[in-house]
Each structure stands twice: as C-alpha cells, then as structure tokens.
Design a protein around this motif. Structure first.
Motif, PDB file in Angstrom:
ATOM      1  N   LEU A  96     -12.949  -1.207  13.501  1.00 36.23           N
ATOM      2  CA  LEU A  96     -13.782  -0.059  13.126  1.00 36.23           C
ATOM      3  C   LEU A  96     -15.263  -0.397  13.252  1.00 36.23           C
ATOM      4  O   LEU A  96     -16.062   0.418  13.738  1.00 36.23           O
ATOM      5  CB  LEU A  96     -13.471   0.369  11.690  1.00 36.23           C
ATOM      6  CG  LEU A  96     -12.250   1.263  11.476  1.00 36.23           C
ATOM      7  CD1 LEU A  96     -11.859   1.287  10.001  1.00 36.23           C
ATOM      8  CD2 LEU A  96     -12.527   2.681  11.969  1.00 36.23           C
ATOM      9  N   LEU A 139     -16.113   7.374  11.127  1.00 34.51           N
ATOM     10  CA  LEU A 139     -15.544   6.025  11.131  1.00 34.51           C
ATOM     11  C   LEU A 139     -16.039   5.212   9.945  1.00 34.51           C
ATOM     12  O   LEU A 139     -15.297   4.372   9.411  1.00 34.51           O
ATOM     13  CB  LEU A 139     -15.893   5.319  12.438  1.00 34.51           C
ATOM     14  CG  LEU A 139     -15.291   5.905  13.715  1.00 34.51           C
ATOM     15  CD1 LEU A 139     -15.600   5.005  14.909  1.00 34.51           C
ATOM     16  CD2 LEU A 139     -13.784   6.105  13.581  1.00 34.51           C
ATOM     17  N   ARG A 175     -16.618   6.393   6.981  1.00 33.34           N
ATOM     18  CA  ARG A 175     -15.780   6.794   5.845  1.00 33.34           C
ATOM     19  C   ARG A 175     -14.406   6.152   5.929  1.00 33.34           C
ATOM     20  O   ARG A 175     -13.841   5.736   4.913  1.00 33.34           O
ATOM     21  CB  ARG A 175     -15.668   8.322   5.789  1.00 33.34           C
ATOM     22  CG  ARG A 175     -16.949   9.017   5.363  1.00 33.34           C
ATOM     23  CD  ARG A 175     -16.716  10.482   5.066  1.00 33.34           C
ATOM     24  NE  ARG A 175     -16.316  11.234   6.246  1.00 33.34           N
ATOM     25  CZ  ARG A 175     -17.161  11.766   7.125  1.00 33.34           C
ATOM     26  NH1 ARG A 175     -18.477  11.605   6.962  1.00 33.34           N
ATOM     27  NH2 ARG A 175     -16.720  12.452   8.160  1.00 33.34           N
ATOM     28  N   CYS A 176     -13.866   6.058   7.135  1.00 36.35           N
ATOM     29  CA  CYS A 176     -12.573   5.372   7.292  1.00 36.35           C
ATOM     30  C   CYS A 176     -12.702   3.898   6.929  1.00 36.35           C
ATOM     31  O   CYS A 176     -11.771   3.311   6.358  1.00 36.35           O
ATOM     32  CB  CYS A 176     -12.058   5.536   8.720  1.00 36.35           C
ATOM     33  SG  CYS A 176     -11.415   7.192   9.071  1.00 36.35           S
ATOM     34  N   SER A 177     -13.822   3.281   7.247  1.00 40.97           N
ATOM     35  CA  SER A 177     -14.056   1.892   6.851  1.00 40.97           C
ATOM     36  C   SER A 177     -14.054   1.754   5.336  1.00 40.97           C
ATOM     37  O   SER A 177     -13.468   0.817   4.779  1.00 40.97           O
ATOM     38  CB  SER A 177     -15.392   1.388   7.413  1.00 40.97           C
ATOM     39  OG  SER A 177     -15.366   1.315   8.813  1.00 40.97           O
ATOM     40  N   ARG A 209     -12.600   3.791   3.221  1.00 42.35           N
ATOM     41  CA  ARG A 209     -11.219   4.001   2.760  1.00 42.35           C
ATOM     42  C   ARG A 209     -10.390   2.734   2.942  1.00 42.35           C
ATOM     43  O   ARG A 209      -9.590   2.365   2.074  1.00 42.35           O
ATOM     44  CB  ARG A 209     -10.578   5.149   3.544  1.00 42.35           C
ATOM     45  CG  ARG A 209     -11.181   6.520   3.264  1.00 42.35           C
ATOM     46  CD  ARG A 209     -10.431   7.616   4.022  1.00 42.35           C
ATOM     47  NE  ARG A 209     -11.118   8.892   3.867  1.00 42.35           N
ATOM     48  CZ  ARG A 209     -11.819   9.500   4.823  1.00 42.35           C
ATOM     49  NH1 ARG A 209     -11.900   8.952   6.025  1.00 42.35           N
ATOM     50  NH2 ARG A 209     -12.413  10.646   4.587  1.00 42.35           N
ATOM     51  N   ALA A 210     -10.555   2.076   4.085  1.00 42.13           N
ATOM     52  CA  ALA A 210      -9.775   0.864   4.353  1.00 42.13           C
ATOM     53  C   ALA A 210     -10.150  -0.249   3.387  1.00 42.13           C
ATOM     54  O   ALA A 210      -9.289  -1.001   2.911  1.00 42.13           O
ATOM     55  CB  ALA A 210      -9.992   0.416   5.799  1.00 42.13           C
ATOM     56  N   LEU A 232      -4.473   6.780   5.430  1.00 40.09           N
ATOM     57  CA  LEU A 232      -5.674   6.318   6.125  1.00 40.09           C
ATOM     58  C   LEU A 232      -5.487   6.394   7.633  1.00 40.09           C
ATOM     59  O   LEU A 232      -6.352   6.899   8.365  1.00 40.09           O
ATOM     60  CB  LEU A 232      -5.984   4.878   5.704  1.00 40.09           C
ATOM     61  CG  LEU A 232      -6.930   4.086   6.616  1.00 40.09           C
ATOM     62  CD1 LEU A 232      -8.331   4.677   6.572  1.00 40.09           C
ATOM     63  CD2 LEU A 232      -6.953   2.616   6.232  1.00 40.09           C
ATOM     64  N   THR A 276      -5.434   9.972   8.848  1.00 35.15           N
ATOM     65  CA  THR A 276      -6.786  10.545   8.830  1.00 35.15           C
ATOM     66  C   THR A 276      -7.613  10.029  10.003  1.00 35.15           C
ATOM     67  O   THR A 276      -8.281  10.802  10.712  1.00 35.15           O
ATOM     68  CB  THR A 276      -7.490  10.205   7.503  1.00 35.15           C
ATOM     69  OG1 THR A 276      -6.742  10.742   6.413  1.00 35.15           O
ATOM     70  CG2 THR A 276      -8.905  10.766   7.471  1.00 35.15           C
ATOM     71  N   LEU A 277      -7.570   8.731  10.218  1.00 31.65           N
ATOM     72  CA  LEU A 277      -8.278   8.147  11.355  1.00 31.65           C
ATOM     73  C   LEU A 277      -7.744   8.715  12.662  1.00 31.65           C
ATOM     74  O   LEU A 277      -8.512   9.065  13.570  1.00 31.65           O
ATOM     75  CB  LEU A 277      -8.122   6.623  11.330  1.00 31.65           C
ATOM     76  CG  LEU A 277      -8.664   5.854  12.532  1.00 31.65           C
ATOM     77  CD1 LEU A 277     -10.156   6.103  12.719  1.00 31.65           C
ATOM     78  CD2 LEU A 277      -8.386   4.358  12.380  1.00 31.65           C
ATOM     79  N   SER A 307      -2.749  10.528  16.343  1.00 31.08           N
ATOM     80  CA  SER A 307      -2.295  10.640  14.962  1.00 31.08           C
ATOM     81  C   SER A 307      -0.785  10.738  14.834  1.00 31.08           C
ATOM     82  O   SER A 307      -0.254  10.771  13.720  1.00 31.08           O
ATOM     83  CB  SER A 307      -2.933  11.875  14.303  1.00 31.08           C
ATOM     84  OG  SER A 307      -2.548  13.055  14.993  1.00 31.08           O
ATOM     85  N   ALA A 364      -3.824   2.180  16.091  1.00 28.48           N
ATOM     86  CA  ALA A 364      -5.166   2.559  15.643  1.00 28.48           C
ATOM     87  C   ALA A 364      -6.221   1.643  16.251  1.00 28.48           C
ATOM     88  O   ALA A 364      -7.285   2.109  16.696  1.00 28.48           O
ATOM     89  CB  ALA A 364      -5.240   2.525  14.118  1.00 28.48           C
TER      90      ALA A 364
END
Length: 514
Positions: free
Chosen positions: A139, A183, A185-187, A189-190, A248, A251-252, A303, A342
């Motif tokens: 990411l 991305l 925000r995904c970071s 979340r992760a 997650l 969503t990504l 997805s 992913a």
C-alpha cells in the motif's frame, strides 16, 4: 493392545480408540497438509514455540526436549511445505513426526493441553498478521507512486464525471490525490486490524485451556504476538479478526475496481485520455487492430475473491458457538487468496497510472467541450451581477440547451447566446463581457478558481502534496516498527529453540532474546 506401532502413527484419531474405523478422507480428518500449505509455516512455528515453553516450564525434560527439537528439524529438512506435505498430517504433523521417530512416551508430549482449534487459530492469526504487514508495505508503494504522478500533473485539467456525463473540471493530480487518500484509509484500517489480529490463542485449548501449567504469555512472545487473548473462550469461538481482514480486502478491492473502471473509460478510443503500454494488453485472434486492456480487465474484478470470502465467512459464522469448525477453512483460503491478489492488484494499478501515456491536450480539450466549466460560468454570473445562485444556474442551463439545439458545444457559449438565454429566463440580459465568459469557460482558469480546501486548483494540490508525503512517511515508519518486532521475535524463537536442541535450557530458565 490397540495402540499402533510408533512408526505407523498417523495422528490422534487412532482406529479402535474413539473411532472404530478410518476416516473416509483426510479432509474429514482435518489433516490435509496439501490444502493447508499457506498455514504450514505457522504450524511449525507454533510447534517450536510450544516445545520451548514446555521445557522452560519443566513439562518436558531438557534431554527429551533436545531429541524432540532434532526430530522437528529433520521433519523440515526438505523444506517446511515439502516435509509437511510428505507426512500428510496437517496441523498435527509435528506430533506425528515426533511419535514416529521417538515414540509416544516422548513425542506424545508436544501437544500437552493443546487442541486442533487452538492450533488453527494461532496459525490463522499469524498468517493474517504477516499478510497485513506485507500489505501495508505494498500500500505504501502504491501511495508513493500515485503521489509521484500527481506531482507532475497539478495543472493537467480534465473533465470529472457524474452519471456518465461531464460534470466539473478537475486535474489529474486532484484525481490521484483522491485515490491516494483512499489507499491511506486502507492503510489505517490494515494497521488497526493488525493490532486486533496480532494476539495469541496459544494455550486456550478449545475454549477452557488446560490444567497444565502452560505459559501463554511466553508462547505469545516467542511467536511475535503483542500478547495473549485474555479470554480462552473468546480466543476460540470468535472469528471477527478474519471478518475484519476480509472486510478490509473487500473495501480495498472495491476501490481498485472503481479506479480500474475509470482507467478503462479513460483508455477507450472515444475518450482517449491515456494509452496503456503494450505489455499490459492483449490482442484478438480475429481482429488485428485490437489492443485489449487486459490488465485493467483483471483489475475490474479486484473485489471478487475477498467479497466472496466475506460472504462465505458471514454465513459460516452465523452458526451457534462451537458449530463452525471445519467450514472455517473455506474462508481462510479466501483470506490467503485475497491478500495475495490485493498486493498484485495494487502493483498493477501503480503501473497503469505511472507508465501509461497521458494525452494532456486531449484531456484539456474535453474538459471544455461538453460543459464541465458551465458551473464556473454560473458562478461568474452570480458574482458579477449579484444574482442568486439559482438564477445564474438556470440562465446558464438555458443557454446550454439553446446551444445544443443549434449544434453549438457547451464549451463555446458566447456572451450573446448567454444574454439571449437570460432574457428568456428572467427578462434581462446576462451582461457578462466576452473576457469574463472566456475566462469562466477556460478549464485551467476554472480549476484555479476552485481554490477551496481540497479543491482542484493547482496551487491547492501543490499545497497538499507535502502533507500527504509526510503522512506516508509516518505510516512507513510505523509499518517498519511492526516488521522489526516480528523479525526480533523470530530471532528470539530461533535462539530459544537452538538452546533446547542443544539441551542447554533447564526447567525454570528462559532463553535470552539474543
């Protein structure tokens, strides 16, 4: 006597003990090394950590511990996967190998107080934590690539779309900064998921643990967990950690799918904002002119795996507590696949953005042609005439309709046409000068006028970039800390296991970290 000869031992489901006949298939016996390949390294890590703590707690003598460590090493001499698959005993391969080589009296001590559900939970969490750390790195790479391209295109205007129609002027930098924010925000979340995932179920049995004096904290430490899960029941019965990871990934994947569809549109012959490099494309066996954007087509399904796995997991987890055991393997496989895909998809997106040829002239021409600057013209009319926004909006809308009826492009409105529309709508001319109309309809001027916080103005994108880079640097530092912690724990386990193998670790003693 029904106890099998040690060399014939194939697991704790001995025929004639609880079960009167062999299981139909290894899948039913939950002993499939082949199916669990992605978990095998974590099963082996748990066996090693378990042995260390058993010796430290005096549950296995140093001499027996040394013999058991040697047998575990010989199991994986060909490599962890090859050794486990050859033995074919899945998560219990360590115990099977020890009993086969050392006999039940010694090898049968490895799984003191341990249940299959516990082993699986530990391995799943180790796999998830490692996958999250790896995903965080990829990411960060993708975010950096988007920011690099954005930095070179703060003034590259293009139309933004709603309902498939040209809506307002944006810049390529404005678009890519929005993608990077997704991305980021995904970071986050992760990273947050990692904190919840990286907790140990070791020592919990199948819900109530054991009356053996096991050291759950020590086992968690050796495996690189942040600590043990406090409730032994919670550790086994709840799989929201897997649901969180699948959510997650879904969503990504949804973000990547949308952006791939955007790029697919941008690369169409009708829009023609970009051209993909040939190595990202295929061609036709019949139509020689075709250059098919295969990379983007794969990304449009980004997805699918995670969403399918999440749906499966939600259905499996709706059973009563203790009901879903074997079925969980269905979505754990989806987790492994989802993480792998992913990372691939993030790398492909980065390449598609950074290595495609962007046609800046075409982007600028289309940003004007179909009315993306119409709202800027309405703003100019409201501002210069002091009119209500709705009045100015309707006047410009009327002008666009009249222009379309006469075959005039929305980006080619004139002061005269605007006056005509204004007379028709509100009974008086618009009264804008040719210069005011021309400036409002110019895409770069329109973008520059949208200088609000986070808007498409080139100056605003220039202002945002250093902050985004600083946030990325901070995330990379945090991710490096997670990786360093995992590496330190792996070294500590190696040191402790080596001491057990040499017979140097006595009961009540704990191996140093290095």
């Amino acid at each position: 006597m029904i106890r099998p000869d040690a060399t014939d031992y194939r697991g704790h489901r001995v025929v004639g003990a609880r079960l009167a006949e062999p299981v139909l298939d290894d899948e039913i016996g939950f002993h499939s090394s082949e199916r669990e390949r992605f978990l095998l390294p974590y099963y082996h890590a748990l066996d090693r950590a378990q042995l260390v703590t058993l010796v430290e707690r005096g549950l296995v003598t140093p001499a027996d511990g040394a013999r058991m460590a040697g047998a575990l090493r010989r199991l994986v001499d060909p490599g962890i996967e090859d050794g486990y698959v050859a033995l074919g005993a899945g998560m219990h391969s360590g115990e099977v190998a020890l009993i086969a080589e050392l006999g039940e009296a010694v090898g049968g001590r490895l799984e003191i107080g341990r249940a299959s559900g516990e082993v699986v939970q530990v391995a799943w969490r180790l796999m998830e934590a490692a996958a999250l750390r790896s995903l965080l790195g990829v990411l960060a790479e993708a975010r950096g690539a988007l920011l690099d391209v954005a930095a070179g295109h703060t003034s590259s205007v293009m139309p933004g779309y709603t309902h498939g129609q040209h809506a307002q002027v944006v810049t390529l930098a404005h678009v890519l900064l929005a993608w990077e924010a997704g991305l980021a925000r995904c970071s986050r979340r992760a990273s947050e998921a990692h904190a919840r995932v990286n907790l140990s179920a070791a020592g919990t049995g199948n819900m109530s643990g054991s009356d053996a004096p096991l050291d759950r904290e020590r086992t968690a430490e050796l495996l690189g967990f942040d600590g043990p899960i406090e409730s032994t029941y919670d550790a086994i019965q709840h799989n929201d950690h897997a649901l969180e990871c699948l959510s997650l990934l879904a969503t990504l994947g949804a973000l990547l799918t949308r952006w791939a569809q955007d790029l697919y549109l941008y690369g169409s012959q009708e829009v023609a904002f970009l051209e993909l490099p040939d190595r990202f494309c295929g061609t036709s066996a019949l139509m020689p002119q075709k250059k098919n954007p295969r990379l983007l087509e794969y990304l449009q399904g980004a997805s699918a795996s995670a969403l399918g796995g999440l749906t499966t997991a939600l259905m499996v987890e709706k059973t009563p507590s203790g009901g879903a055991i074997v079925e969980r393997m269905l979505f754990v496989e989806a987790l492994a696949t989802g993480f792998r895909e992913a990372e691939r998809n993030l790398r492909w997106l980065s390449l598609a953005v950074s290595e495609s040829r962007w046609d800046l002239e075409r982007m600028r021409d289309l940003a004007r042609a179909h009315g993306a600057t119409a709202s800027t013209l309405a703003s100019a009319l409201a501002r210069e005439r002091g009119w209500a926004w709705r009045t100015a909006h309707e006047v410009v809308g009327t002008a666009v309709r009249i222009a379309a009826e006469r075959g005039v492009a929305a980006g080619a409105l004139t002061p005269g046409l605007l006056d005509e529309a204004s007379e028709l709508y509100c009974g008086e001319p618009a009264g804008l000068s040719a210069e005011s109309v021309a400036q409002a309809l110019d895409p770069l001027t329109a973008a520059a006028r949208h200088g609000l916080l986070g808007g498409p103005a080139p100056a605003e994108s220039v202002r945002l970039l250093p902050g985004r880079r600083a946030a990325l640097a901070g995330d990379r530092e945090e991710h490096a800390g997670l990786a360093a912690h995992a590496a330190s724990a792996a070294r500590a386990l190696d040191v402790a296991f080596d001491r057990v193998a040499r017979g140097e670790l006595a009961a009540g003693e704990q191996a140093p970290a290095s």
